[in-house]
Design an enzyme around this catalytic site. Sequence first.
Site, PDB file in Angstrom:
ATOM      1  N   LYS A 263     -26.997 -42.929  -8.946  1.00 49.74           N
ATOM      2  CA  LYS A 263     -28.437 -43.000  -9.208  1.00 49.74           C
ATOM      3  C   LYS A 263     -28.734 -43.511 -10.610  1.00 49.74           C
ATOM      4  O   LYS A 263     -29.829 -44.005 -10.875  1.00 49.74           O
ATOM      5  CB  LYS A 263     -29.066 -41.608  -9.023  1.00 49.74           C
ATOM      6  CG  LYS A 263     -29.351 -41.259  -7.565  1.00 49.74           C
ATOM      7  CD  LYS A 263     -30.224 -40.020  -7.480  1.00 49.74           C
ATOM      8  CE  LYS A 263     -30.675 -39.787  -6.044  1.00 49.74           C
ATOM      9  NZ  LYS A 263     -31.583 -38.641  -5.922  1.00 49.74           N
ATOM     10  N   ARG A 264     -27.760 -43.402 -11.500  1.00 52.86           N
ATOM     11  CA  ARG A 264     -27.977 -43.851 -12.877  1.00 52.86           C
ATOM     12  C   ARG A 264     -27.860 -45.361 -13.026  1.00 52.86           C
ATOM     13  O   ARG A 264     -28.277 -45.918 -14.039  1.00 52.86           O
ATOM     14  CB  ARG A 264     -26.979 -43.145 -13.812  1.00 52.86           C
ATOM     15  CG  ARG A 264     -27.229 -41.652 -13.964  1.00 52.86           C
ATOM     16  CD  ARG A 264     -26.254 -41.024 -14.939  1.00 52.86           C
ATOM     17  NE  ARG A 264     -24.884 -41.067 -14.439  1.00 52.86           N
ATOM     18  CZ  ARG A 264     -24.370 -40.170 -13.607  1.00 52.86           C
ATOM     19  NH1 ARG A 264     -25.117 -39.160 -13.186  1.00 52.86           N
ATOM     20  NH2 ARG A 264     -23.123 -40.258 -13.192  1.00 52.86           N
TER      21      ARG A 264
END
Length: 494
Positions: A263-264
């Site tokens: 997700k980063r």
Amino acid sequence: MASASGTPVRVRFCPSPTGNPHVGLVRTALFNWAFAKHHGGTLVFRIEDTDAARDSEESYAQLLDSMRWLGFDWDEGPEIGGPHAPYRQSQRMDLYKDVAAKLLEAGHAYRCYCSQEELDSRREAARAAGRPSGYDGHCRELTDAQVEDYRAQGREPIVRFRMPDETITFTDLVRGELTFTPENVPDYGIVRANGAPLYTLVNPVDDALMEITHVLRGEDLLSSTPRQIALYKALTELGIAKSTPAFGHLPYVMGEGNKKLSKRDPQSSLNLYRERGFLPEGLLNYLSLLGWSLSADQDVFSIDEMVAAFDIADVQPNPARFDLKKCEAINADHIRMLDVKDFTERCAPWLKAPFAPWAPEAFDDAKWAAIAPHAQTRLKVLSEITDNVDFLFLPEPVFDEASWTKAMKEGSDALLRTAREKLDAADWTSPDSLKEAVLAAGEAHGLKLGKAQAPVRVAVTGRTVGLPLFESLEVLGKEKTLARIDAALARLAA
């Protein structure tokens, strides 16, 4: 296709409402949706929102909006309802509490009073001795006296599921037969000390109560599957589950450096692709290729073609690398496949504030309609339309200084004067006539068309690359084109 028990296919997509949807999550939703559609089955959309610290109503609304944008319709779930409502876990807590109590009563689960420090110490000792470091079953068979002692100390127990002392083997729909030995699958927690149920309980309980027949999910959840299979067996004995679903674990989606896309990673956010103007059908086409393919020689296809051909047995277990350039190329193909009217309508958000740099009253529908077919062949994503057509609606071009320097070489002023003269005499109802005018200007100065048109393009549009030049000049019109050439000549003179 039917389940092992012969019942119709029922699959689920069950994200948590935590932040922006991830493209890996979208790939999972796509494969479940396509699987259900292909087999005439049911897609259950379920929200796993038991983590109050991370879940939010904003993310929940964003999930529903994303599903609609992608074109995923669900048969049961939020805003639709169904026979197994409610479809948000936060509204099903009494169900989980009841199941946990039944598991305890039947001996399939037990209360564990071990402190975190004790767990850590025993795990470290197990690792030092070369043994598996999972839970060692310390509280499996506590005496009444031991329980009283722990309670007297004020300890609040968690609830653990009692794993059977047997090897668990199952056939994964993607990976084939897999075997897990007891020492590698220890007893695990299903209810926190505060009474809150854990994912390890609520997920399979919901699958059982909603009669899910096939669980298609990410490879990262593979290690929990033997636990769930054992829990299903217990739930079946208690009359809560009818059967154990078939499992298929989808390959990782890899990012830069062949690391799992997280997700980063900026390129993981679905919102990024929406904001850049990817088409849902283009993005889904590409995501379907992350582990599956329609055929060896066809990368571009419609979602209907995918649904017609999709078979979970064709999904490959190897990690799939996300390639942004290929994603853009496939999206460009889908843009070109649109009907022109559909293309013009989809570009609308990028032709007005806050994306468009021109005043609203400067936008000309007739000019946009005339240039749209030419723009459609050049875009990778819809957001590129703004820079491609700004020369039509701004009072003067926005010059890219590097482009100006590259195009305006020695002698460009003389070329532009000749081009202006030829264009002034040309037929402005025909782009071929405008091309002949610039070609003639180039020949007068010993230049081929490519060299001759570069200064004209920069003078009129501000850039060295863009939409077809002569069609652009025709749409812009004679008066504005000649005025911009005059302005460029004045700038060169200065």
